[in-house]
Design a protein around this motif. Structure first.
Motif: not given
Length: 208
Positions: A158-162
């Motif tokens: 997952l990306p950090d913004e998830a």
């Protein structure tokens, strides 16, 4: 039919045993025909039984995603109710991953009934093999036994913004950013950037 046969009859011990066996076999038949397909290819320790989320559980999960945007996925989407509700609240695209073909059919019927036919997606894919690198909103109502291996997958992909929203049971090694509800209606939200920072501090042995 069963009620008619039993009406006016006293059941002895043998009769009660027959009744229990009959209803048990009926329940197993429903499980084998409707809920088991799709599980056969998944290792036993990673299988998750289908337990539909109630209205309060759905509302709590959506509350933790309020104001967010981007792709939403539900891991083990069951009858599709979370995906449909997420789409209605502006989370798009909204996708559900489910292996059970009967539940996929039910999901598509529910989407059609809700006016979301062709607007949401329900895919017959193993959640353990799906690439989540483009997902920003992830929901799940999964058993505690799969949370630890799933945590490793989410951290890796997952990306950090998830944001991850877990219903019924939290991730045991993660600290939630926020939570809502009580008992089995409780849901926990985890922001991946915070989860990664906490994991890094733990690995370095620094105080939290």
């Amino acid at each position: 039919e069963l009620a008619q046969r039993l009406q006016g009859r006293a059941l002895g011990g043998w009769g009660l045993l027959q009744l229990a066996a009959g209803t048990g076999l009926a329940a197993y038949a429903v499980w084998a025909a409707v809920l088991m397909p799709g599980f056969r290819r998944v290792p036993l320790h990673l299988q998750v039984p289908y337990v539909p989320s109630n209205a309060q559980q759905v509302a709590n999960a959506m509350a933790l995603l309020e104001g967010r945007s981007g792709k939403m996925v539900d891991l083990g989407s069951g009858d599709g109710r979370l995906v449909i509700e997420a789409y209605k609240r502006g989370l798009r695209p909204a996708v559900g991953y489910e292996l059970n073909p009967w539940l996929l059919r039910l999901s598509k019927y529910r989407a059609w009934k809700a006016g979301c036919d062709g607007k949401v997606s329900f895919l017959k894919q193993d959640l353990w093999k799906v690439n989540l690198s483009d997902c920003y909103n992830v929901t799940m109502f999964l058993a505690p036994s799969v949370k630890s291996p799933l945590a490793a997958k989410l951290l890796a992909e997952l990306p950090d913004e998830a944001r991850v929203v877990a219903g019924r049971f939290p991730f045991p090694s993660w600290t939630p950013s926020s939570t809502i509800g009580k008992g089995l209606d409780q849901a926990w939200a985890y922001d991946m950037k915070e989860v990664r920072q906490a994991a890094q501090r733990s690995a370095e042995g620094s105080p939290v």
